[in-house]
Design an enzyme around this catalytic site. Structure first.
Site, PDB file in Angstrom:
ATOM      1  N   TRP A 161      38.284  52.561  40.496  1.00 15.04           N
ATOM      2  CA  TRP A 161      38.733  51.185  40.769  1.00 15.04           C
ATOM      3  C   TRP A 161      40.096  51.260  41.466  1.00 15.04           C
ATOM      4  CZ3 TRP A 161      43.132  48.809  38.540  1.00 15.04           C
ATOM      5  CH2 TRP A 161      43.258  47.428  38.837  1.00 15.04           C
TER       6      TRP A 161
ATOM      7  N   SER B 138      49.959  41.652  43.143  1.00 16.95           N
ATOM      8  CA  SER B 138      50.455  41.891  44.506  1.00 16.95           C
ATOM      9  C   SER B 138      51.709  41.067  44.794  1.00 16.95           C
ATOM     10  CB  SER B 138      49.356  41.568  45.518  1.00 16.95           C
ATOM     11  OG  SER B 138      48.965  40.207  45.423  1.00 16.95           O
TER      12      SER B 138
ATOM     13  N   ARG C 182      34.537  46.161  35.157  1.00 13.82           N
ATOM     14  CA  ARG C 182      34.154  45.746  36.502  1.00 13.82           C
ATOM     15  C   ARG C 182      32.646  45.887  36.666  1.00 13.82           C
ATOM     16  NH1 ARG C 182      38.417  43.902  36.067  1.00 13.82           N
ATOM     17  NH2 ARG C 182      40.264  44.084  37.372  1.00 13.82           N
TER      18      ARG C 182
ATOM     19  N   HIS D 182      49.546  45.535  36.941  1.00 12.04           N
ATOM     20  CA  HIS D 182      48.320  44.799  36.592  1.00 12.04           C
ATOM     21  C   HIS D 182      48.333  44.610  35.079  1.00 12.04           C
ATOM     22  CE1 HIS D 182      44.122  43.557  36.938  1.00 12.04           C
ATOM     23  NE2 HIS D 182      44.204  43.669  38.258  1.00 12.04           N
TER      24      HIS D 182
ATOM     25  N   GLU E  81      41.804  30.151  41.337  1.00  8.63           N
ATOM     26  CA  GLU E  81      40.645  30.853  40.786  1.00  8.63           C
ATOM     27  C   GLU E  81      40.673  30.652  39.272  1.00  8.63           C
ATOM     28  OE1 GLU E  81      39.026  35.239  41.686  1.00  8.63           O
ATOM     29  OE2 GLU E  81      40.840  35.252  40.506  1.00  8.63           O
TER      30      GLU E  81
ATOM     31  N   ASN F 250      47.098  37.060  42.499  1.00  6.32           N
ATOM     32  CA  ASN F 250      46.910  36.837  41.061  1.00  6.32           C
ATOM     33  C   ASN F 250      48.106  36.252  40.329  1.00  6.32           C
ATOM     34  OD1 ASN F 250      44.312  37.669  41.225  1.00  6.32           O
ATOM     35  ND2 ASN F 250      44.596  39.607  40.176  1.00  6.32           N
TER      36      ASN F 250
ATOM     37  N   ASP G  30      34.277  37.839  48.142  1.00  7.05           N
ATOM     38  CA  ASP G  30      35.055  38.431  47.062  1.00  7.05           C
ATOM     39  C   ASP G  30      34.978  39.965  47.122  1.00  7.05           C
ATOM     40  OD1 ASP G  30      36.605  38.231  44.721  1.00  7.05           O
ATOM     41  OD2 ASP G  30      34.828  38.491  43.473  1.00  7.05           O
TER      42      ASP G  30
HETATM   43  C1  FAD Z   1      41.343  47.488  42.843  1.00  4.59           C
HETATM   44  C2  FAD Z   1      42.530  46.595  42.696  1.00  4.59           C
HETATM   45  C3  FAD Z   1      42.379  45.232  42.809  1.00  4.59           C
HETATM   46  C4  FAD Z   1      43.474  44.385  42.725  1.00  4.59           C
HETATM   47  N1  FAD Z   1      43.279  43.057  42.895  1.00  4.59           N
HETATM   48  C5  FAD Z   1      44.336  42.232  42.960  1.00  4.59           C
HETATM   49  C6  FAD Z   1      44.162  40.852  43.295  1.00  4.59           C
HETATM   50  O1  FAD Z   1      43.049  40.370  43.497  1.00  4.59           O
HETATM   51  N2  FAD Z   1      45.273  40.077  43.393  1.00  4.59           N
HETATM   52  C7  FAD Z   1      46.517  40.575  43.206  1.00  4.59           C
HETATM   53  O2  FAD Z   1      47.488  39.816  43.341  1.00  4.59           O
HETATM   54  N3  FAD Z   1      46.720  41.867  42.875  1.00  4.59           N
HETATM   55  C8  FAD Z   1      45.659  42.705  42.759  1.00  4.59           C
HETATM   56  N4  FAD Z   1      45.853  44.034  42.457  1.00  4.59           N
HETATM   57  C9  FAD Z   1      47.215  44.510  42.106  1.00  4.59           C
HETATM   58  C10 FAD Z   1      48.080  44.918  43.304  1.00  4.59           C
HETATM   59  O3  FAD Z   1      47.347  45.611  44.231  1.00  4.59           O
HETATM   60  C11 FAD Z   1      49.246  45.785  42.808  1.00  4.59           C
HETATM   61  O4  FAD Z   1      49.882  45.081  41.779  1.00  4.59           O
HETATM   62  C12 FAD Z   1      50.290  46.112  43.860  1.00  4.59           C
HETATM   63  O5  FAD Z   1      49.711  46.707  44.981  1.00  4.59           O
HETATM   64  C13 FAD Z   1      51.372  47.034  43.275  1.00  4.59           C
HETATM   65  O6  FAD Z   1      52.344  47.302  44.239  1.00  4.59           O
HETATM   66  P1  FAD Z   1      53.124  48.693  44.310  1.00  4.59           P
HETATM   67  O7  FAD Z   1      54.045  48.616  45.445  1.00  4.59           O
HETATM   68  O8  FAD Z   1      53.681  49.017  42.974  1.00  4.59           O
HETATM   69  O9  FAD Z   1      51.994  49.802  44.592  1.00  4.59           O
HETATM   70  P2  FAD Z   1      51.089  49.980  45.898  1.00  4.59           P
HETATM   71  O10 FAD Z   1      50.935  48.714  46.624  1.00  4.59           O
HETATM   72  O11 FAD Z   1      49.868  50.668  45.441  1.00  4.59           O
HETATM   73  O12 FAD Z   1      51.940  50.974  46.816  1.00  4.59           O
HETATM   74  C14 FAD Z   1      52.210  52.315  46.506  1.00  4.59           C
HETATM   75  C15 FAD Z   1      52.788  52.989  47.734  1.00  4.59           C
HETATM   76  O13 FAD Z   1      53.327  54.278  47.425  1.00  4.59           O
HETATM   77  C16 FAD Z   1      52.917  55.217  48.398  1.00  4.59           C
HETATM   78  N5  FAD Z   1      52.997  56.546  47.770  1.00  4.59           N
HETATM   79  C17 FAD Z   1      52.317  56.996  46.684  1.00  4.59           C
HETATM   80  N6  FAD Z   1      52.697  58.260  46.388  1.00  4.59           N
HETATM   81  C18 FAD Z   1      53.642  58.603  47.292  1.00  4.59           C
HETATM   82  C19 FAD Z   1      54.410  59.790  47.512  1.00  4.59           C
HETATM   83  N7  FAD Z   1      54.311  60.863  46.717  1.00  4.59           N
HETATM   84  N8  FAD Z   1      55.288  59.806  48.559  1.00  4.59           N
HETATM   85  C20 FAD Z   1      55.426  58.721  49.371  1.00  4.59           C
HETATM   86  N9  FAD Z   1      54.712  57.581  49.206  1.00  4.59           N
HETATM   87  C21 FAD Z   1      53.837  57.528  48.176  1.00  4.59           C
HETATM   88  C22 FAD Z   1      51.539  54.742  48.793  1.00  4.59           C
HETATM   89  O14 FAD Z   1      51.124  55.267  50.028  1.00  4.59           O
HETATM   90  C23 FAD Z   1      51.765  53.228  48.854  1.00  4.59           C
HETATM   91  O15 FAD Z   1      52.348  52.876  50.067  1.00  4.59           O
HETATM   92  C24 FAD Z   1      44.753  44.918  42.498  1.00  4.59           C
HETATM   93  C25 FAD Z   1      44.910  46.301  42.347  1.00  4.59           C
HETATM   94  C26 FAD Z   1      43.817  47.131  42.437  1.00  4.59           C
HETATM   95  C27 FAD Z   1      44.007  48.613  42.290  1.00  4.59           C
END
Ligand code: FAD
Ligand code: SF4
Ligand code: SF4
Lengths: 147, 634
Positions: free
Chosen positions: B223, B440, B254, B393, B129, B65, B356
């Protein structure tokens, strides 16, 4: 229940020290019943229906029956994953069947080389340039906005 | 012998400790490995799950995204900052967004080289997209990114380690500096004490703070993934770090019930959403947008306002709301004159539509199959989900972090990029606030930025205070308390879940969800709340804080559930306190304060920040000025 195990097909991953489904579930739901030697989902109401256990099971013993509180019976979605593609079978309540196949990766598994052939433009740990930059940006230098 | 004696305590020493194994943590591990190798430093990653499939990308995604297209001059970083700021109704840290935007393309180019299939057009350009989103075949997205992160770590040999299935509970603070974290294994009787020179919080956002719409088996079909439970926010709050935008939740619209993505339908297929009578509410209610000027009048209309117009329809019972999928597909295929070609196009679109879902929300495919929905034939219901916390997000809640050295205005930087206001504690992805729309690719990128800065910090701050053994004993006791409580009291009652001396985590979670739903603007109140409601909610939250000392667990899995809900509780409290502080309605489609129904630019065009003081157990709320690098177009 969202993911469930077909009793006859599960071989408990041949009693290896950890089963494939237990290894992968991001919500720590899949466990092995030591007495029966079969895996089960210990809290179906906490299941995301992410299908990771389904995709990884070596004997195709796991399927998903959609959340009963809003899905009518009869739908069925099942994947077959190879090293570079995934094939989905989608069966409708009215019996119609559709198949879809999508690529999943373009390189052999395990081969992701961190620098991917890009050079890093600086040795300075305080510089804003990151590993592989600026080459991996496709630019000569890093951009910025000033106040 | 007490229960604790059966648990081994494992001490791990490292330079950089990365908490979480999701997108941002993988970016951090990837980047850190390079600089750690140069400077002979140790990097340690800890995830509660298996890095191959953990966090929000566990299932896969169908789009990246955030991609700017800098090398082809498609867009500028200024363009991206404007887009984000407008979507957040003016409340954003330009410096943080710009920093991610100037680096993000490099991450996307790396993903492609590692093996992620990105759609290309006939000229070899990425298929967009929307303006910022590129389409992918993303079933294995997380696996591929995890592979690169692990390969990078293994280049460090003994100095690069990752631990899976360790649940992180608390930050460890000595002399005002974050010196590590405590946790426990969810598989073995082991307590972990990680000691580090710098700590990077990357544990994702939070779900199940609010009551979800489905509460039977479908409880897990939020979600946002049920396995991210507010650990990030808990960690920085408890460390005493300043937090920002804790009021800015995200309510996605959604496909109803299975929460399948709508982005491809709106952007790629140019589909319309209508009420039950077939009226396009974005047109019939266009006047409403003027009330939210200047943000409401710019394009694209901010996500929360699009939600809000739909919510107004629902409040007048003009729903079901439909995504007009059949019409959209007909419009695209209809433009093709040749009949055979048109049929081929139709088939192609059908494939894209199903992919998708199958790439990222398989339940939605299952729901369409079980209700005989074929998008080329029938429309499909959409609805607002329950509120979540996901600053990467369209939400914004998280830690207040230092900006980039070369772009951040005065007051926005205090040393190392992405460091919180607590020394040695860094945050990225969903853990850092006021820099929405990283998604992501941007989260991975922010992890890279933060990890490099954190290693630079390690080099400049090599000596760290010892963690006292009394502190370790106390942590151990606190971690295991729910197991002790269960053992000590279980004989009293015939039912292992019903006992006046304790509460099990599941019912504790339901209590929290009910409070948040009814007093803090959840689904059942149409996301509306007021001061008296929130004050009442806070009263109940205080009871929960007391009762959290009486959580009980039968086994390690339940112990994890106890801790998840302690984390959620603090996320909830800080959310209510910040909504209470901000006396206006700024994001009407995320929450609505009916006692202050209007936006108030004069008094509230600012950040609402907060800090919990670990010494005094008091919350302090404060305003912080918005300093812009880029002006929105008038
Ligand atoms: C349904 C959905 C659809 C999405 N669609 C898109 C898309 O189409 N394109 C796009 O680019 N982005 C998309 N996103 C956004 C993207 O997924 C997030 O922005 C991204 O994953 C955030 O990264 P993060 O590392 O902050 O969190 P995450 O990737 O969620 O990672 C969190 C990590 O922390 C760990 N964790 C949690 N609690 C603990 C704990 N207490 N101890 C140890 N480990 C822990 C988890 O296991 C995980 O490994 C979407 C998100 C969602 C929810
Ligand atoms: S992965 Fe399959 S075979 Fe192995 S334990 Fe799980 S269900 Fe059984
Ligand atoms: S579908 Fe996903 S969440 Fe459910 S049990 Fe399988 S791996 Fe776990």
């Amino acid at each position: 229940m969202p993911s469930f195990v077909i009793t006859d097909k599960c071989d408990g991953c041949k009693a290896l020290d950890k089963t494939a489904c237990q290894y992968i579930c991001p919500n720590d739901l899949m466990v092995l019943n030591i007495e029966t030697g079969k895996a089960f989902n210990r809290a179906p109401e906490m299941c995301w229906e992410c299908y990771n256990c389904v995709k990884i099971c070596p004997t195709q013993a796991i399927e998903v029956r959609g959340y009963a509180d809003f899905m009518p019976l009869g739908g069925y979605v099942q994947p077959m994953r190879s090293s570079n593609a995934i094939m989905w079978s989608v069966k409708f309540r009215d019996g119609q069947l559709k198949r879809f196949k999508f690529p999943t990766r373009t390189t052999p598994e395990g081969s992701a080389e961190p620098d991917a052939g890009f050079e890093t433009g600086t040795d300075n740990i305080k510089s804003p340039l990151l590993r592989t930059e600026p080459q991996s940006l496709g630019l000569e230098e890093l951009k910025k906005i000033e106040e | 012998m007490s229960l604790g004696d059966h648990f081994k305590t494992i001490a791990v020493n490292t330079d950089l400790l990365i908490l979480g194994g999701g997108m941002s943590a993988c970016g951090a591990a990837y980047e850190a490995a390079y600089w750690a190798r140069k400077h002979n430093k140790k990097v340690t990653v800890v995830d509660k799950a298996s890095i191959d499939r953990s966090g929000a990308v566990a299932m896969g995604l169908s789009a990246i995204n955030m991609y700017i297209g800098l090398k082809d001059n498609d867009n500028t970083i200024e363009d991206y900052v404007k887009y984000v700021k407008n979507d957040l109704m003016g409340i954003t840290r330009d410096d943080l967004v710009a920093n991610i935007a100037r680096h993000v393309d490099s991450s996307v180019h790396l993903f492609e080289k590692w093996g992620l299939p990105i759609w290309k057009d006939e000229n070899g350009k990425y298929v967009n997209e929307g303006r910022w989103q590129v389409m992918i075949h993303g079933e294995s997205y997380k696996t591929i990114v995890a592979e690169a992160a692990k390969n990078a770590l293994s280049s460090l040999g003994e100095n690069g380690k990752y631990y899976e299935r360790i649940f992180i509970t608390e930050p460890i603070i000595e002399e005002g500096r974050c010196v590590g974290a405590s946790g426990f294994s969810v598989r073995e009787k082991k307590i972990y004490i990680f000691k580090a020179k710098a700590v990077l919080d990357a544990m994702g956002g939070a779900v199940h703070v609010f009551k979800p719409r489905s509460v039977g088996e479908g409880l897990g079909r939020s979600w946002y993934p049920p396995f991210n439970s507010g650990a990030s926010a808990y960690f920085t709050i408890r460390a005493g770090a300043e937090m920002t935008c804790q009021e800015v939740r995200f309510v996605p619209v959604r496909f109803k019930d299975a929460y399948g993505p709508v982005g491809a339908w709106f952007l790629l297929f140019q589909s319309k959403a209508t009420n039950a009578a077939g009226e396009d509410y974005m047109q019939t209610r266009a006047d409403e947008l003027k009330k939210w000027a200047p943000y409401g009048l710019s394009k694209p209309v901010p996500a929360n306002l699009r939600n809000y117009l739909m919510m107004l329809e629902v409040m007048e019972s003009k729903h079901p709301i439909y995504m007009q999928t059949a019409e959209a597909i007909k419009n695209i295929a209809g433009q093709i004159k040749d009949e055979k070609e048109a049929r081929r196009k139709l088939k192609h679109l059908e494939n894209e539509a199903w992919e998708d879902f199958l790439d990222m929300t398989i339940s939605q495919a299952l729901l369409w199959a079980s209700t005989n929905i074929k998008p080329e034939e029938n429309p499909s219901e959409i609805a607002a989900c329950e509120p979540y916390f996901i600053s990467s997000h369209s939400g914004a809640s998280g830690a207040w972090v230092s900006g980039p050295e070369d772009m951040a205005p005065e007051g926005y930087k205090w040393g190392y990029p992405n460091m919180t206001t607590v020394k040695a504690l860094f945050a990225c992805g969903d853990a850092s606030g006021a820099s929405s729309h990283k998604f992501s690719s941007g989260s991975f990128t922010e992890g890279r930025i933060a990890a490099k800065a954190a290693l630079a910090f390690c080099m400049d701050n090599n000596d760290i205070p010892e963690i006292t053994s009394e502190k370790i004993d106390k942590l151990k006791q606190e971690i295991l308390a729910p197991l002790e409580t269960f053992e000590a009291n279980k004989a009293y009652s015939n039912d292992k879940d019903i006992n006046p001396n304790f509460v099990k985590p599941k019912m504790f979670m339901f209590r929290l969800q009910k409070i948040m739903d009814e007093y803090a603007g959840g689904v059942s109140t149409h996301f509306m709340t007021t001061k008296p409601l929130m004050e009442k909610g806070l009263e109940f939250i205080q009871y929960m804080k007391e009762d959290s000392k009486k959580l009980a667990a039968e086994d390690l899995h339940e112990l994890m559930r106890c801790w998840e809900n302690i984390h959620r509780l603090w996320q909830a409290e800080s959310h209510i306190r910040t909504m209470l502080f901000r006396e206006e309605t700024r994001w009407p489609g995320y929450y609505f304060r009916s006692d202050f129904p209007k936006m108030d630019e004069e008094n509230w065009h600012c950040f609402a920040n907060s800090r919990w003081n670990p010494e005094t157990n008091e919350w302090k709320m404060m305003k912080r000025e918005i300093k812009e690098l880029v002006k929105l177009d008038a």
